[in-house]
Design an enzyme around this catalytic site. Sequence first.
Site, PDB file in Angstrom:
ATOM      1  N   LYS A 127       0.760  -1.298   0.037  1.00 61.56           N
ATOM      2  CA  LYS A 127      -0.205  -0.013   0.074  1.00 61.56           C
ATOM      3  C   LYS A 127       0.914   1.219  -0.039  1.00 61.56           C
ATOM      4  O   LYS A 127       0.474   2.223  -0.677  1.00 61.56           O
ATOM      5  CB  LYS A 127      -0.933  -0.145   1.014  1.00 61.56           C
ATOM      6  CG  LYS A 127      -1.961  -1.119   1.135  1.00 61.56           C
ATOM      7  CD  LYS A 127      -2.775  -1.459   2.342  1.00 61.56           C
ATOM      8  CE  LYS A 127      -3.849  -2.674   1.964  1.00 61.56           C
ATOM      9  NZ  LYS A 127      -4.461  -3.168   3.056  1.00 61.56           N
ATOM     10  N   GLN A 150      -4.840  -1.706   9.283  1.00 60.18           N
ATOM     11  CA  GLN A 150      -4.767  -3.322   8.756  1.00 60.18           C
ATOM     12  C   GLN A 150      -5.410  -4.320   9.736  1.00 60.18           C
ATOM     13  O   GLN A 150      -5.102  -4.486  10.609  1.00 60.18           O
ATOM     14  CB  GLN A 150      -3.380  -3.456   8.518  1.00 60.18           C
ATOM     15  CG  GLN A 150      -3.058  -4.776   7.822  1.00 60.18           C
ATOM     16  CD  GLN A 150      -3.568  -4.539   6.499  1.00 60.18           C
ATOM     17  OE1 GLN A 150      -3.407  -3.689   5.445  1.00 60.18           O
ATOM     18  NE2 GLN A 150      -4.180  -5.708   5.906  1.00 60.18           N
ATOM     19  N   ASP A 184     -11.288   2.433   3.836  1.00 58.30           N
ATOM     20  CA  ASP A 184     -11.714   0.945   3.517  1.00 58.30           C
ATOM     21  C   ASP A 184     -13.247   0.785   3.547  1.00 58.30           C
ATOM     22  O   ASP A 184     -13.745  -0.214   3.083  1.00 58.30           O
ATOM     23  CB  ASP A 184     -11.179   0.248   4.757  1.00 58.30           C
ATOM     24  CG  ASP A 184     -10.062  -0.601   4.505  1.00 58.30           C
ATOM     25  OD1 ASP A 184      -9.893  -0.745   3.450  1.00 58.30           O
ATOM     26  OD2 ASP A 184      -9.254  -0.870   5.334  1.00 58.30           O
TER      27      ASP A 184
END
Length: 299
Positions: free
Chosen positions: A59, A103, A126
């Site tokens: 990322k 994460q 997200d």
Amino acid sequence: MSDYELRASIIDGKALARTHRGMAAKRAADLQAEYGKRPGLAVVLVGDDPASRVYVRSKARACENVGLASFQHTLPADTTEAELLELIADLNASEDVHGILVQLPLPDGLNEAAVIESISPQKDVDGFHPYNMGRLVAGSPVLVPCTPLGIIELIKSTGINIEGKDAVVVGRSNIVGKPAAILLLQQNATVSICHSRTARLHEKVRAADIVVASVGKAGFVRGDWIKEGAVVIDVGINRTEDNRLTGDVDFEGAAKRAAFITPVPGGVGPMTIAMLMCNTVRAAERIIRGTAENAGAGV
Ligand code: NDP
């Protein structure tokens, strides 16, 4: 696999991801030119799960590639929930950060739902915050989970018209299965969501024009379940004993019947990261343009 047996066109997720990263880069550059601000993504990693480290690294690399600022916060596995929430509060308040990603999975003892809900919905790139999930279900999405967004783009890239098609999504996770089904519904497919209690799963898959497999079991969807001419999107990432990555679909069998199929690796995975870049730029556009124009306090 011998080539002459292969019928399906393989959907090139890497190439499509490159195109979308290019579009994100252009929009980021426009934002910088107009407002002098660079979109920034903060990625928070708690603990030292090796797979999570790999994802976080890729990322950060993607941010660099697209011209976004990236801020990485690596916290020890024994971080308390209060400490994590404090960091997220700082990131929520930071003017340099437009997207926040924690994460997953988090180490035991940290409440994932509480952590997700502490992220500002405006910065929830997200798309897992209940606000963004609710907007998606209500048909007015703002920030949509990255993997399902990528799935829709992969299907559209085949040129097929999703409207009126029968779609089967195998898997009902909040991060893939459910949002993918809702996006397909919004594209006017007729959608079945299947799961571990579904009866006669193979019959349902056999009737589907579009199959999305997000199960987490190598080769779970058998080739002879696939309808001739179907589009097959394989979300699964499973590691084999000899350390290769493989999907949830029996690729060789399915490729003999499908019209289009995604490979693993090189299908959904690269698109997930490209969509994260797009979401970060979208969040930055909303925040920066909203702030500059003082256009309401809504999300
Ligand atoms: P989850 O483990 O959260 O969900 C798996 C789903 O599969 C559940 O809904 C489960 O049903 C269903 N399932 C399990 N066994 C069966 C069965 N025998 N028959 C029918 N359905 C079954 O997985 P995720 O959706 O998070 O991830 C799935 C896979 O996708 C994993 O391999 C993951 O690594 C990968 N992944 C890949 C991404 C990418 O970017 N390429 C992103 C996210 C995930 P039930 O609900 O009834 O238990």
